[in-house]
Design a protein around this motif. Structure first.
Motif, PDB file in Angstrom:
ATOM      1  N   ALA A 330       0.848  -1.190   0.000  1.00  0.00           N
ATOM      2  CA  ALA A 330       0.000   0.000   0.000  1.00  0.00           C
ATOM      3  C   ALA A 330       0.881   1.237   0.000  1.00  0.00           C
ATOM      4  N   SER A 331       0.296   2.370  -0.386  1.00  0.00           N
ATOM      5  CA  SER A 331       1.055   3.608  -0.465  1.00  0.00           C
ATOM      6  C   SER A 331       1.568   4.027   0.907  1.00  0.00           C
ATOM      7  N   LYS A 332       2.826   4.435   0.937  1.00  0.00           N
ATOM      8  CA  LYS A 332       3.489   4.965   2.128  1.00  0.00           C
ATOM      9  C   LYS A 332       3.548   3.968   3.283  1.00  0.00           C
ATOM     10  N   MET A 333       3.568   2.659   2.951  1.00  0.00           N
ATOM     11  CA  MET A 333       3.661   1.626   3.975  1.00  0.00           C
ATOM     12  C   MET A 333       4.635   0.548   3.509  1.00  0.00           C
ATOM     13  N   SER A 334       5.316  -0.089   4.453  1.00  0.00           N
ATOM     14  CA  SER A 334       6.160  -1.217   4.098  1.00  0.00           C
ATOM     15  C   SER A 334       5.277  -2.415   3.745  1.00  0.00           C
ATOM     16  N   SER A 335       5.790  -3.288   2.879  1.00  0.00           N
ATOM     17  CA  SER A 335       4.992  -4.408   2.399  1.00  0.00           C
ATOM     18  C   SER A 335       4.764  -5.443   3.494  1.00  0.00           C
ATOM     19  N   GLY A 336       3.716  -6.250   3.300  1.00  0.00           N
ATOM     20  CA  GLY A 336       3.401  -7.315   4.236  1.00  0.00           C
ATOM     21  C   GLY A 336       3.293  -8.650   3.519  1.00  0.00           C
ATOM     22  N   ILE A 337       3.443  -9.727   4.272  1.00  0.00           N
ATOM     23  CA  ILE A 337       3.354 -11.064   3.690  1.00  0.00           C
ATOM     24  C   ILE A 337       2.820 -12.035   4.733  1.00  0.00           C
ATOM     25  N   THR A 338       2.009 -12.997   4.272  1.00  0.00           N
ATOM     26  CA  THR A 338       1.495 -14.061   5.136  1.00  0.00           C
ATOM     27  C   THR A 338       1.683 -15.379   4.408  1.00  0.00           C
ATOM     28  N   ILE A 339       2.295 -16.364   5.072  1.00  0.00           N
ATOM     29  CA  ILE A 339       2.519 -17.688   4.510  1.00  0.00           C
ATOM     30  C   ILE A 339       1.987 -18.713   5.512  1.00  0.00           C
ATOM     31  N   GLY A 340       1.219 -19.691   5.034  1.00  0.00           N
ATOM     32  CA  GLY A 340       0.677 -20.662   5.964  1.00  0.00           C
ATOM     33  C   GLY A 340       0.198 -21.926   5.304  1.00  0.00           C
ATOM     34  N   GLY A 341       0.006 -22.944   6.129  1.00  0.00           N
ATOM     35  CA  GLY A 341      -0.569 -24.213   5.682  1.00  0.00           C
ATOM     36  C   GLY A 341      -1.545 -24.687   6.735  1.00  0.00           C
ATOM     37  N   GLY A 342      -2.647 -25.314   6.294  1.00  0.00           N
ATOM     38  CA  GLY A 342      -3.670 -25.687   7.252  1.00  0.00           C
ATOM     39  C   GLY A 342      -4.466 -26.895   6.868  1.00  0.00           C
ATOM     40  N   LEU A 343      -5.361 -27.275   7.779  1.00  0.00           N
ATOM     41  CA  LEU A 343      -6.261 -28.406   7.630  1.00  0.00           C
ATOM     42  C   LEU A 343      -7.674 -27.926   7.866  1.00  0.00           C
ATOM     43  N   ARG A 344      -8.601 -28.335   6.971  1.00  0.00           N
ATOM     44  CA  ARG A 344      -9.995 -27.922   7.065  1.00  0.00           C
ATOM     45  C   ARG A 344     -10.890 -29.152   6.925  1.00  0.00           C
ATOM     46  N   THR A 345     -11.865 -29.285   7.823  1.00  0.00           N
ATOM     47  CA  THR A 345     -12.776 -30.429   7.754  1.00  0.00           C
ATOM     48  C   THR A 345     -14.197 -29.998   8.068  1.00  0.00           C
ATOM     49  N   GLN A 346     -15.157 -30.656   7.469  1.00  0.00           N
ATOM     50  CA  GLN A 346     -16.573 -30.343   7.668  1.00  0.00           C
ATOM     51  C   GLN A 346     -17.279 -31.513   8.339  1.00  0.00           C
ATOM     52  N   PHE A 347     -18.386 -31.210   8.996  1.00  0.00           N
ATOM     53  CA  PHE A 347     -19.220 -32.277   9.563  1.00  0.00           C
ATOM     54  C   PHE A 347     -20.688 -31.931   9.389  1.00  0.00           C
TER      55      PHE A 347
END
Length: 347
Positions: A330-347
């Motif tokens: 974004a303008s006038k801001m340092s960059s950001g980053i998100t890295i992740g791994g996950g598990l999703r289950t339904q019932f």
């Protein structure tokens, strides 16, 4: 002998009545759990390693049901609540007003003339936002959701992402894939922040092609303190959103354009947001990609660009694992980053 035959007929008749009654009404318990671990550095923030809640979908549980009252008409209800899988608390992370049933809480009727409900209901704009992007309703990795509902420096859509209280809703029957919808939310109290919310939508879905146009307007009162947590001087916010998707089997394409008008006492602000995305099947898994760009005009000029890439792999019909990365600038801001791994289950 006749007594035995009569008793058998009576028992059989009772069983048939019970079976028919069961077929006419149903209640279902359901839900979803989603947890991930990853690395996060927000824009202008410090980095951290996290155990996250709801990487792709905020966890929830629900209870829905219907009763056939004849003539092709059913009484329907739905009760859904968010919860945080990391600490067991109710609600989504960062949403302090989430109650026990904050995802859905309504009752209504559905039949040949459409569906009408009343209660706590997600707004039409929210459904369009999540339907026409490959990351659906993720508050962690979906660029369009973040630009719309986790705004930056006054950017964003106000009035709650997931629900409108005190609402009435109507959806027309489908005419060869064409559906009209309307929604209104009452304030109930004089000077209430959420008074006078209304929205309308026309959508079409047929043969792999889908599109939607939504208009939403929220008027705010000017009582002291009423606007302090939203945007000082804001009187009306209007939003139009156009979404489109096309499934070509080997790839599904997504696109959205959104314009926000903020009517503010010291000068109006407009926010334009565009998003493109794709979903590519790879074996039994799929690659997801999305990029969103927002720019505001008026007395405050801010731009934001966010992209995300993910691989989702199903372990079964109900469970999948995923890995994703999201970049934010974004303008006038340092960059950001998100890295992740996950598990999703339904019932």
């Amino acid at each position: 002998m006749r007594i035995k035959v009569g008793m058998k007929a009576l028992i059989l008749g009772a069983a048939l009545v019970a079976e028919v009654a069961h077929a006419q009404s149903s209640v279902q318990l359901y839900g979803l759990l989603d947890a991930f671990v990853g690395y996060k550095k927000p824009m202008n923030g410090q980095s951290s390693v996290i155990a996250g809640n709801g990487g792709m979908t905020a966890p929830y549980f629900g209870l829905r049901g219907s009763e056939d009252i004849g003539g092709g008409t059913k009484v329907i209800f739905d009760l859904e609540g968010y919860f945080n899988i990391q600490n067991g608390s109710m609600g989504r992370t960062g949403f302090p007003h989430d109650g026990l049933f904050s995802r859905n809480a309504y009752v209504g009727v559905s039949g040949q003339y459409g569906t009408a409900t009343a209660g706590l209901i997600p707004p039409l704009l929210w459904f369009s936002t999540i339907t026409f992007n490959p990351f659906w309703n993720s508050f962690v990795f979906s660029p369009m959701v973040l630009h719309s509902y986790v705004g930056l420096n006054g950017q964003g859509v106000f009035g709650n992402a997931g629900e409108w209280w005190n609402s009435v809703y109507y959806a027309s029957p489908s005419f060869n894939g064409l559906v009209g919808r309307a929604m209104y939310s009452f304030g109930n109290d004089p000077g209430h922040l959420g008074q006078n919310k209304w929205s309308g939508q026309v959508s079409y879905n047929n043969s792999g092609f889908a599109t939607s146009v939504v208009y939403q307007q929220i008027k705010y009162s000017l009582n002291a303190g009423d606007l302090g947590t939203v945007l000082p001087g804001l009187t009306t916010q209007s939003v139009v959103n156009l979404g489109v998707s096309y499934d070509l089997n080997y790839v599904k394409l997504y696109g959205q354009y959104q314009h926000v008008w903020d009517s503010i006492s010291n000068g109006d602000v407009g926010i334009d947001t565009g998003q493109v995305g794709f979903e590519i099947p790879v074996g039994i898994g799929r690659i997801l990609g999305s990029d969103a760009y927002s720019k505001s005009t008026g007395h405050s000029s801010v731009y934001r660009n966010t992209w995300a890439l993910s691989y989702d792999y199903p372990l079964s019909k109900r469970t999948d694992v995923y890995a994703a990365v999201r970049s934010d600038r974004a303008s006038k801001m340092s960059s950001g980053i998100t890295i992740g791994g996950g598990l999703r289950t339904q019932f």
